[in-house]
Scaffold this motif. Structure first.
Motif, PDB file in Angstrom:
ATOM      1  N   ILE A   7       0.844  -1.196   0.000  1.00  0.00           N
ATOM      2  CA  ILE A   7       0.000   0.000   0.000  1.00  0.00           C
ATOM      3  C   ILE A   7       0.881   1.247   0.000  1.00  0.00           C
ATOM      4  O   ILE A   7       1.724   1.428   0.875  1.00  0.00           O
ATOM      5  CB  ILE A   7      -0.936   0.028   1.216  1.00  0.00           C
ATOM      6  CG1 ILE A   7      -1.818  -1.221   1.264  1.00  0.00           C
ATOM      7  CG2 ILE A   7      -1.802   1.302   1.181  1.00  0.00           C
ATOM      8  CD1 ILE A   7      -2.806  -1.338   0.134  1.00  0.00           C
ATOM      9  N   SER A   8       0.660   2.112  -0.976  1.00  0.00           N
ATOM     10  CA  SER A   8       1.401   3.366  -1.088  1.00  0.00           C
ATOM     11  C   SER A   8       0.404   4.521  -1.061  1.00  0.00           C
ATOM     12  O   SER A   8      -0.552   4.506  -0.282  1.00  0.00           O
ATOM     13  CB  SER A   8       2.243   3.350  -2.369  1.00  0.00           C
ATOM     14  OG  SER A   8       3.042   4.511  -2.464  1.00  0.00           O
ATOM     15  N   THR A   9       0.593   5.515  -1.884  1.00  0.00           N
ATOM     16  CA  THR A   9      -0.311   6.661  -1.926  1.00  0.00           C
ATOM     17  C   THR A   9      -0.307   7.267  -3.317  1.00  0.00           C
ATOM     18  O   THR A   9       0.617   7.026  -4.123  1.00  0.00           O
ATOM     19  CB  THR A   9       0.085   7.722  -0.887  1.00  0.00           C
ATOM     20  OG1 THR A   9      -0.926   8.728  -0.822  1.00  0.00           O
ATOM     21  CG2 THR A   9       1.414   8.380  -1.234  1.00  0.00           C
ATOM     22  N   LEU A  10      -1.326   8.036  -3.627  1.00  0.00           N
ATOM     23  CA  LEU A  10      -1.369   8.725  -4.912  1.00  0.00           C
ATOM     24  C   LEU A  10      -0.335   9.839  -4.950  1.00  0.00           C
ATOM     25  O   LEU A  10       0.033  10.404  -3.918  1.00  0.00           O
ATOM     26  CB  LEU A  10      -2.763   9.290  -5.179  1.00  0.00           C
ATOM     27  CG  LEU A  10      -3.170  10.612  -4.502  1.00  0.00           C
ATOM     28  CD1 LEU A  10      -4.450  11.150  -5.116  1.00  0.00           C
ATOM     29  CD2 LEU A  10      -3.310  10.472  -2.996  1.00  0.00           C
ATOM     30  N   VAL A  63      -0.912  12.996 -10.689  1.00  0.00           N
ATOM     31  CA  VAL A  63      -2.232  13.577 -10.411  1.00  0.00           C
ATOM     32  C   VAL A  63      -2.333  14.917 -11.139  1.00  0.00           C
ATOM     33  O   VAL A  63      -1.599  15.854 -10.820  1.00  0.00           O
ATOM     34  CB  VAL A  63      -2.447  13.764  -8.899  1.00  0.00           C
ATOM     35  CG1 VAL A  63      -3.859  14.270  -8.631  1.00  0.00           C
ATOM     36  CG2 VAL A  63      -2.183  12.454  -8.156  1.00  0.00           C
ATOM     37  N   PRO A  64      -3.231  15.035 -12.113  1.00  0.00           N
ATOM     38  CA  PRO A  64      -3.253  16.244 -12.945  1.00  0.00           C
ATOM     39  C   PRO A  64      -4.061  17.386 -12.357  1.00  0.00           C
ATOM     40  O   PRO A  64      -4.836  17.210 -11.413  1.00  0.00           O
ATOM     41  CB  PRO A  64      -3.926  15.738 -14.233  1.00  0.00           C
ATOM     42  CG  PRO A  64      -4.879  14.670 -13.749  1.00  0.00           C
ATOM     43  CD  PRO A  64      -4.172  14.006 -12.589  1.00  0.00           C
ATOM     44  N   SER A 100       1.642  -1.017 -10.751  1.00  0.00           N
ATOM     45  CA  SER A 100       1.372  -0.006  -9.741  1.00  0.00           C
ATOM     46  C   SER A 100       0.020   0.607 -10.073  1.00  0.00           C
ATOM     47  O   SER A 100      -0.137   1.270 -11.107  1.00  0.00           O
ATOM     48  CB  SER A 100       2.469   1.059  -9.726  1.00  0.00           C
ATOM     49  OG  SER A 100       2.207   2.053  -8.762  1.00  0.00           O
ATOM     50  N   LEU A 101      -0.957   0.351  -9.224  1.00  0.00           N
ATOM     51  CA  LEU A 101      -2.351   0.647  -9.528  1.00  0.00           C
ATOM     52  C   LEU A 101      -2.860   1.864  -8.759  1.00  0.00           C
ATOM     53  O   LEU A 101      -2.865   1.874  -7.528  1.00  0.00           O
ATOM     54  CB  LEU A 101      -3.231  -0.556  -9.164  1.00  0.00           C
ATOM     55  CG  LEU A 101      -2.885  -1.890  -9.831  1.00  0.00           C
ATOM     56  CD1 LEU A 101      -3.758  -2.999  -9.243  1.00  0.00           C
ATOM     57  CD2 LEU A 101      -3.056  -1.808 -11.337  1.00  0.00           C
ATOM     58  N   GLY A 102      -3.301   2.889  -9.474  1.00  0.00           N
ATOM     59  CA  GLY A 102      -4.054   3.963  -8.860  1.00  0.00           C
ATOM     60  C   GLY A 102      -5.480   3.497  -8.616  1.00  0.00           C
ATOM     61  O   GLY A 102      -6.057   2.797  -9.450  1.00  0.00           O
ATOM     62  N   VAL A 103      -6.057   3.865  -7.468  1.00  0.00           N
ATOM     63  CA  VAL A 103      -7.403   3.410  -7.104  1.00  0.00           C
ATOM     64  C   VAL A 103      -8.230   4.617  -6.679  1.00  0.00           C
ATOM     65  O   VAL A 103      -7.863   5.331  -5.742  1.00  0.00           O
ATOM     66  CB  VAL A 103      -7.366   2.383  -5.945  1.00  0.00           C
ATOM     67  CG1 VAL A 103      -8.747   1.759  -5.758  1.00  0.00           C
ATOM     68  CG2 VAL A 103      -6.310   1.320  -6.174  1.00  0.00           C
TER      69      VAL A 103
END
Length: 213
Positions: A101-104, A110-111, A197-200
């Motif tokens: 678990i990481s972070t955005l 992140v635009p 590496s998945l953004g959620v």
């Protein structure tokens, strides 16, 4: 049935994952955390408790022995050190599968206005350390999945979409329940999303910042 070790087992997402694993699977759970007394209602037939700090590589190596998959729900200013310790302990035990678990924002993915807000909130030590930890995982030879959640809520909602590394992040928020569902599915289908590496995020939550700010 598999032996799953959960690092940071008292965390909110980890607690949700643990509950589902106990209710819906037959996996044995090895629960690793700094303060074991924080865990309540332990099923001693299916759960083994380990107390320690994830930066203590010899201890982590010993406690990880016999596990088939590592789910790391860790945090803190020393997250890069923890990542190195996890990789070394897994290598010593010949364990390949890691859910991290990481972070955005660790890739500046992140635009727009939300990306600027996210930097304002997380720059100055948080994003930098989590990005460094993710790099440790990505440079390892492990079968990893990194999860980068949007800003987390406790909403009773299970709705999420995924983005890959290199794609712009979408929404601003996601429920812990949703992230826990993704982790649960990866534990039960460990051949999925390897090396990704998945953004959620929760669909349709685009904006300048999360709704609860």
């Amino acid at each position: 049935m598999a032996n799953i070790i959960i690092l940071g087992a008292h965390g909110q997402i980890a607690t949700l994952v643990r509950g589902r694993l106990l209710r819906e699977t037959q996996h044995h759970l090895n629960l690793f955390l700094r303060h074991a007394e924080r865990l309540k209602s332990v099923d001693h037939q299916r759960e083994t408790i380990y107390e320690g700090d994830a930066t203590d590589t010899p201890l982590l190596t010993k406690d990880m022995n016999g596990s088939d998959l590592v789910y790391a729900n860790l945090g803190g200013n020393d997250i890069e050190e923890q990542a190195n310790s996890v990789v070394n302990a897994m290598n010593a035990n010949h364990i390949k599968r890691l859910i991290w678990i990481s972070t955005l924002g660790i890739y500046d993915e992140v635009p727009g206005a939300f990306g600027r807000w996210n930097h304002k909130m997380l720059d100055g030590g948080y994003l930098e350390t989590y990005a460094a930890a993710a790099k440790v995982i990505e440079c390892s030879k492990l079968a990893y999945t990194i999860i980068r959640p949007a800003w987390l809520s406790n909403k009773d909602v299970m709705s999420y979409e995924l983005t890959q590394k290199g794609e712009p992040f979408k929404g601003t928020e996601v429920s812990r329940r949703s992230v826990a569902d993704l982790v649960f599915k990866l534990i039960n289908h460990p051949d999925q999303h390897i090396g990704e590496s998945l953004g959620v995020d929760q669909p349709n939550t685009q904006g300048d910042k999360p709704s609860f700010y």
